[in-house]
Enzyme design. Structure first.
Site, PDB file in Angstrom:
ATOM      1  N   LYS A  10       0.816  -1.163  -0.039  1.00 16.25           N
ATOM      2  CA  LYS A  10      -0.164   0.031   0.115  1.00 16.25           C
ATOM      3  C   LYS A  10       0.974   1.364  -0.074  1.00 16.25           C
ATOM      4  O   LYS A  10       0.565   1.980  -0.731  1.00 16.25           O
ATOM      5  CB  LYS A  10      -0.981   0.113   1.102  1.00 16.25           C
ATOM      6  CG  LYS A  10      -2.091  -0.960   0.959  1.00 16.25           C
ATOM      7  CD  LYS A  10      -2.671  -1.340   2.463  1.00 16.25           C
ATOM      8  CE  LYS A  10      -3.834  -2.568   2.272  1.00 16.25           C
ATOM      9  NZ  LYS A  10      -4.573  -2.656   3.340  1.00 16.25           N
TER      10      LYS A  10
ATOM     11  N   GLN B  60      -4.520  -1.248   9.464  1.00 17.23           N
ATOM     12  CA  GLN B  60      -4.400  -2.690   9.035  1.00 17.23           C
ATOM     13  C   GLN B  60      -4.932  -3.670   9.936  1.00 17.23           C
ATOM     14  O   GLN B  60      -4.795  -3.570  10.919  1.00 17.23           O
ATOM     15  CB  GLN B  60      -3.045  -3.265   8.606  1.00 17.23           C
ATOM     16  CG  GLN B  60      -2.929  -4.272   7.938  1.00 17.23           C
ATOM     17  CD  GLN B  60      -3.467  -4.354   6.571  1.00 17.23           C
ATOM     18  OE1 GLN B  60      -3.632  -3.178   5.684  1.00 17.23           O
ATOM     19  NE2 GLN B  60      -3.972  -5.511   5.963  1.00 17.23           N
TER      20      GLN B  60
ATOM     21  N   ASP C 145     -10.779   3.671   4.509  1.00 19.76           N
ATOM     22  CA  ASP C 145     -11.485   2.217   4.443  1.00 19.76           C
ATOM     23  C   ASP C 145     -13.028   2.031   4.354  1.00 19.76           C
ATOM     24  O   ASP C 145     -13.379   0.942   4.233  1.00 19.76           O
ATOM     25  CB  ASP C 145     -10.831   1.180   5.656  1.00 19.76           C
ATOM     26  CG  ASP C 145      -9.790   0.534   5.284  1.00 19.76           C
ATOM     27  OD1 ASP C 145      -9.585  -0.094   4.012  1.00 19.76           O
ATOM     28  OD2 ASP C 145      -9.149   0.239   6.150  1.00 19.76           O
TER      29      ASP C 145
HETATM   30  N1  GUN Z   1      -7.069  -6.392   5.827  1.00 18.75           N
HETATM   31  C1  GUN Z   1      -7.474  -7.031   4.833  1.00 18.75           C
HETATM   32  N2  GUN Z   1      -8.086  -6.276   4.010  1.00 18.75           N
HETATM   33  C2  GUN Z   1      -8.132  -5.100   4.591  1.00 18.75           C
HETATM   34  C3  GUN Z   1      -8.702  -3.788   4.188  1.00 18.75           C
HETATM   35  O1  GUN Z   1      -9.335  -3.558   3.147  1.00 18.75           O
HETATM   36  N3  GUN Z   1      -8.511  -2.821   4.961  1.00 18.75           N
HETATM   37  C4  GUN Z   1      -7.831  -2.913   6.373  1.00 18.75           C
HETATM   38  N4  GUN Z   1      -7.724  -1.885   6.863  1.00 18.75           N
HETATM   39  N5  GUN Z   1      -7.415  -4.025   6.788  1.00 18.75           N
HETATM   40  C5  GUN Z   1      -7.396  -5.356   5.939  1.00 18.75           C
END
Ligand code: GUN
Length: 290
Positions: A53, A97, A120
């Site tokens: 990311k 995350q 998110d």
């Molecule tokens: N862990 C797996 N997919 C995601 C996501 O789309 N956002 C976040 N914050 N954590 C994740």
């Protein structure tokens, strides 16, 4: 006929190009968007995702602000950090995350994110906006799935969709997006207690697998000509595999997403898209789907 491969790589590249242009426009008015990432603990998969990311952010010119916390951090320490990022004018978007290490309350941490910085789309206020069909940031993976379908002109209106998996990250918000007015699919959410799952899956015009079980969806689960979207990313001895038995399913489906190279890349691209929308102060632009 072999299935059309729905390339997340291709669609994500298109999204990233749009995002880079928007970042340029913002940067020329002296606002370089900033994305804060918060990673707690040492889970190797989470480290890989966050690294990717941050790399994506750099590619499109988004400034990345990273916070790594120890696995034994307290709930209060994490919440304090998220609250301080929420108050920081140099931060446009905040990503915590998930999953957090066992014992931590994810909902309370996400609840500390300023909803206008919730790239998110997981704050209850923004999930509420999704339920109410109000504009707002849409969770990245579901938004990415919608974008793949629209990119390839695969209609969903009136179609029967079966989503296997009811997580708050993917299954539930995707079901809402698909059933929303304008998208107009007929959606069933299946899960571990669903009876006759295989027969149910075979009724789907669009079958989405989001459970985290390697190659669970076999060719016999797929109606000939159906579209199959594989959200799973499973680390196995064979490397990364999805929730779908890709080699067999592609002989039956009309279109299918690969793993890797499918939905995972879209999750990251939609995060970048949500971050520029947040930087413009435009939560209705987040997620690319209103
Ligand atoms: N862990 C797996 N997919 C995601 C996501 O789309 N956002 C976040 N914050 N954590 C994740």
């Amino acid at each position: 006929m072999a299935a059309l491969v729905l390339s997340g790589r291709e669609v994500a590249a298109a999204v990233m190009e749009e995002v880079a242009a928007e970042v340029d426009a913002l940067a020329s008015s002296d606002h370089v968007p900033g994305l804060a990432t918060v990673l707690v603990g040492e889970d190797p998969a989470s480290h890989t995702y966050v690294r990717a990311k941050r790399r994506d952010a750099a590619k499109v010119g988004i400034r990345s602000i990273h916070h790594q916390l120890d696995a034994d951090s307290s709930q209060e320490q994490i919440e304090d950090l998220v609250r301080s990022l929420s108050a920081d004018p140099g931060v446009d978007g905040i990503l915590v995350q998930l999953p957090l290490p066992r014992g931590l309350d994810e909902g309370r941490v996400v609840g500390c994110i300023d909803p206008g910085k919730d790239v998110d789309g997981l704050h209850t206020q923004n999930l509420g906006r999704l339920v109410a069909e109000l504009p707002g940031p849409r969770p990245c993976t579901p938004a990415g799935v919608m974008r793949i379908l629209s990119h390839y002109d695969l209609p969903i209106s009136g179609r029967r969709v079966v989503i296997i998996g009811r997580s708050f990250l993917v299954g539930k918000p995707l079901a809402l997006l698909m059933a929303t007015k304008g998208a107009d699919a007929t959606v069933t959410i299946a899960h571990s207690r669903t009876v006759e799952l295989e027969a149910l899956a075979r009724e789907a015009d669009i079958l989405v697998a989001a459970v985290g079980r390697p190659k669970m969806v076999k060719a016999t689960w797929v109606k000939p000509g159906a579209v199959v979207i594989d959200v799973g990313i499973n680390r196995t001895d064979e490397g990364l595999v999805g929730d779908v038995d890709y080699a067999e399913v592609k002989k039956v489906a009309s279109a299918v997403t690969p793993v890797p190279g499918g939905v995972g890349l879209m999750t990251r691209a939609m995060l970048m898209s949500n971050t520029v929308a947040a930087a413009r102060g435009n939560i209705s632009g987040m997620g690319g789907v209103s």
